[in-house]
Design a protein around this motif. Structure first.
Motif, PDB file in Angstrom:
ATOM      1  N   TYR A  27       5.648   0.087 -31.335  1.00 37.33           N
ATOM      2  CA  TYR A  27       5.816   0.703 -32.697  1.00 37.33           C
ATOM      3  C   TYR A  27       6.689  -0.690 -33.757  1.00 37.33           C
ATOM      4  O   TYR A  27       7.288  -1.426 -33.293  1.00 37.33           O
ATOM      5  CB  TYR A  27       7.078   1.356 -31.752  1.00 37.33           C
ATOM      6  CG  TYR A  27       6.366   2.434 -31.216  1.00 37.33           C
ATOM      7  CD1 TYR A  27       6.701   4.111 -31.721  1.00 37.33           C
ATOM      8  CD2 TYR A  27       5.819   2.449 -29.756  1.00 37.33           C
ATOM      9  CE1 TYR A  27       5.774   4.792 -30.895  1.00 37.33           C
ATOM     10  CE2 TYR A  27       5.366   2.980 -29.620  1.00 37.33           C
ATOM     11  CZ  TYR A  27       4.887   4.598 -29.559  1.00 37.33           C
ATOM     12  OH  TYR A  27       4.358   5.281 -29.119  1.00 37.33           O
ATOM     13  N   VAL A  28       6.890   0.004 -34.739  1.00 31.94           N
ATOM     14  CA  VAL A  28       7.595  -0.769 -35.641  1.00 31.94           C
ATOM     15  C   VAL A  28       9.237   0.584 -36.439  1.00 31.94           C
ATOM     16  O   VAL A  28       9.209   1.488 -36.474  1.00 31.94           O
ATOM     17  CB  VAL A  28       6.806  -0.275 -37.200  1.00 31.94           C
ATOM     18  CG1 VAL A  28       7.463  -0.920 -37.925  1.00 31.94           C
ATOM     19  CG2 VAL A  28       5.713  -1.458 -36.868  1.00 31.94           C
ATOM     20  N   ASP A  29       9.846  -0.287 -36.836  1.00 33.86           N
ATOM     21  CA  ASP A  29      11.039   0.071 -36.814  1.00 33.86           C
ATOM     22  C   ASP A  29      11.820  -0.795 -39.017  1.00 33.86           C
ATOM     23  O   ASP A  29      11.428  -1.669 -38.340  1.00 33.86           O
ATOM     24  CB  ASP A  29      12.387  -0.507 -36.528  1.00 33.86           C
ATOM     25  CG  ASP A  29      13.492   0.250 -36.801  1.00 33.86           C
ATOM     26  OD1 ASP A  29      13.936   0.440 -38.259  1.00 33.86           O
ATOM     27  OD2 ASP A  29      14.010   0.290 -35.895  1.00 33.86           O
ATOM     28  N   VAL A  51      11.049  -9.180 -38.472  1.00 34.19           N
ATOM     29  CA  VAL A  51      10.058 -10.338 -39.589  1.00 34.19           C
ATOM     30  C   VAL A  51      11.376 -10.027 -40.572  1.00 34.19           C
ATOM     31  O   VAL A  51      11.778  -8.436 -40.896  1.00 34.19           O
ATOM     32  CB  VAL A  51       9.092  -9.362 -39.410  1.00 34.19           C
ATOM     33  CG1 VAL A  51       8.373  -9.584 -41.012  1.00 34.19           C
ATOM     34  CG2 VAL A  51       8.353  -9.352 -38.345  1.00 34.19           C
ATOM     35  N   THR A  52      11.636 -10.433 -41.491  1.00 35.37           N
ATOM     36  CA  THR A  52      12.484 -10.819 -42.110  1.00 35.37           C
ATOM     37  C   THR A  52      12.024 -10.572 -43.547  1.00 35.37           C
ATOM     38  O   THR A  52      11.835 -11.799 -44.124  1.00 35.37           O
ATOM     39  CB  THR A  52      13.279 -12.587 -42.496  1.00 35.37           C
ATOM     40  OG1 THR A  52      13.418 -12.145 -40.476  1.00 35.37           O
ATOM     41  CG2 THR A  52      14.940 -11.939 -42.989  1.00 35.37           C
ATOM     42  N   ASP A  56      13.681  -6.180 -41.731  1.00 34.30           N
ATOM     43  CA  ASP A  56      14.520  -6.306 -42.958  1.00 34.30           C
ATOM     44  C   ASP A  56      14.563  -7.110 -43.833  1.00 34.30           C
ATOM     45  O   ASP A  56      14.646  -8.715 -43.167  1.00 34.30           O
ATOM     46  CB  ASP A  56      15.875  -5.846 -41.995  1.00 34.30           C
ATOM     47  CG  ASP A  56      16.762  -5.058 -42.777  1.00 34.30           C
ATOM     48  OD1 ASP A  56      17.067  -5.708 -43.972  1.00 34.30           O
ATOM     49  OD2 ASP A  56      17.495  -4.146 -41.918  1.00 34.30           O
ATOM     50  N   HIS A  57      14.519  -6.939 -44.772  1.00 34.89           N
ATOM     51  CA  HIS A  57      14.469  -8.339 -45.895  1.00 34.89           C
ATOM     52  C   HIS A  57      16.002  -8.408 -46.031  1.00 34.89           C
ATOM     53  O   HIS A  57      16.565  -9.469 -46.585  1.00 34.89           O
ATOM     54  CB  HIS A  57      14.321  -8.020 -47.364  1.00 34.89           C
ATOM     55  CG  HIS A  57      14.565  -7.151 -47.827  1.00 34.89           C
ATOM     56  ND1 HIS A  57      14.377  -7.196 -49.432  1.00 34.89           N
ATOM     57  CD2 HIS A  57      15.356  -5.673 -47.225  1.00 34.89           C
ATOM     58  CE1 HIS A  57      14.680  -5.664 -49.629  1.00 34.89           C
ATOM     59  NE2 HIS A  57      14.921  -4.807 -48.275  1.00 34.89           N
ATOM     60  N   ASP A  58      17.380  -7.636 -45.271  1.00 34.40           N
ATOM     61  CA  ASP A  58      18.893  -8.066 -45.878  1.00 34.40           C
ATOM     62  C   ASP A  58      19.275  -9.160 -44.638  1.00 34.40           C
ATOM     63  O   ASP A  58      18.719  -8.462 -42.668  1.00 34.40           O
ATOM     64  CB  ASP A  58      19.688  -7.470 -45.498  1.00 34.40           C
ATOM     65  CG  ASP A  58      21.107  -7.410 -45.548  1.00 34.40           C
ATOM     66  OD1 ASP A  58      21.399  -8.324 -46.325  1.00 34.40           O
ATOM     67  OD2 ASP A  58      21.792  -6.472 -46.261  1.00 34.40           O
ATOM     68  N   GLY A 103      21.541  -1.272 -39.129  1.00 32.29           N
ATOM     69  CA  GLY A 103      22.443  -1.506 -38.255  1.00 32.29           C
ATOM     70  C   GLY A 103      21.891  -1.364 -36.779  1.00 32.29           C
ATOM     71  O   GLY A 103      22.270  -2.043 -35.675  1.00 32.29           O
ATOM     72  N   GLY A 104      20.353  -1.266 -36.938  1.00 34.32           N
ATOM     73  CA  GLY A 104      19.729  -1.563 -35.889  1.00 34.32           C
ATOM     74  C   GLY A 104      20.060  -0.296 -34.517  1.00 34.32           C
ATOM     75  O   GLY A 104      19.359  -0.368 -33.660  1.00 34.32           O
TER      76      GLY A 104
END
Length: 304
Positions: free
Chosen positions: A28-30, A74-75, A56-58, A35-36
């Motif tokens: 799965y992908v979030d 993955v950033t 998340d790129h933040d 905030g997780g």
């Protein structure tokens, strides 16, 4: 380790995760770790062989990363989801979730420049690696570009007047902080000042982060990255996002749909809606978290 000062109340938590119809050993992908909260709920539903890839790129978001070997962070922006899923050997997954809201942490951190409640720099970048800031938009965009931005992305009532006012006054004042922008806008605000400013800030944030472009890229790539029968669960927070998500889930495109001589659609969309109408937060959830008020959850499934 999770940072106890980093908090975020996850909206439509159970509904969005239940919408994925999680298989214990699935992948799965979030797409928006934030905030997780959704990631933690997905991990709870996965077995030992399951896997979760979170985007998340933040950089701040990862301060709240749970220690779990099944989680691959993955950033990067979710608009590159297909590229990075392939890179990590998972070209097709069982389900993808995206929560398009700005996290409470982002809103409540003054130096990020997202909130009208605190003074801070006119930044608004989700990803500090991009160059464009809200300050640059306000100082360099033409009157026409500002008008279009405030009208389309903020639905600001007097967007034309607002754009003219900014262009006329931006060289007369030091326009580099939230407070300096608020002071500049005070003479032309319409209606409730907080609502007006929220619309202006929304427009700037969407422009700085190319949120509509990123959402279109994400939706197309998410559909391509799902296995047949895989689910896509998306939470939106304003009508612009919701219209894009609804249209793509129903038609598989933002262009005119081709029809035959009888008016029937010639190409079948990649996705089919699981929920005919969006799922909305309960009154209890809105009472506990007023930011949930505008949330809408849409769920689709990839055609077999």
């Amino acid at each position: 380790m999770s940072d106890p000062t980093f908090y975020h109340t996850t909206v439509l938590l159970k509904e969005a995760v239940d919408g994925l119809a999680i298989k214990k050993d699935g992948v799965y992908v979030d797409a928006t770790f934030g905030g997780g909260g959704h990631s933690r709920e997905i991990l709870k539903n996965l077995g030992e062989q399951g896997k979760l890839i979170a985007f998340d790129h933040d950089a701040d978001a990862w301060r709240n990363k749970p220690e779990d070997s099944r989680l691959l962070p993955v950033t990067e922006n979710f608009r590159y989801i297909r590229k990075f899923l392939r890179l990590h050997g998972q070209p097709e997954v069982d389900g993808i979730l995206a929560d398009l809201g700005v996290s409470s942490f982002q809103f409540d951190t003054a130096e990020r420049g997202f909130s009208i409640r605190f003074d801070g720099p006119l930044d608004m970048r989700m990803d500090k690696r991009i160059e464009l800031t809200a300050e640059q938009v306000l100082k360099t965009y033409s009157e026409q570009e500002l008008h279009k931005m405030f009208e389309q992305y903020g639905e600001v009532r007097n967007s034309k007047q607002l754009a003219k006012h900014i262009v006329t006054n931006r060289d007369k004042v030091k326009l580099n902080t939230i407070d300096s922008l608020k002071a500049m806008l005070a003479p032309i605000m319409k209606g409730n000042p907080n609502r007006y400013l929220a619309q202006v800030f929304q427009a700037l944030r969407i422009e700085v982060n190319d949120e509509m472009g990123a959402l279109k890229d994400f939706l197309q790539q998410a559909a391509q990255s799902l296995k047949p029968g895989g689910r896509l669960s998306v939470i939106t927070f304003h009508s612009l996002e919701d219209r894009l998500v609804k249209q793509y889930m129903k038609k598989g495109t933002w262009d005119e749909v081709e029809t035959d001589v009888f008016g029937r659609v010639t190409e079948k969309p990649v996705l089919k809606l699981v929920t005919a109408k969006p799922i909305e937060p309960t009154e209890e959830e809105i009472k506990n978290n007023p930011r949930a008020r505008s949330a809408r959850l849409r769920i689709a499934e990839k055609a077999e």
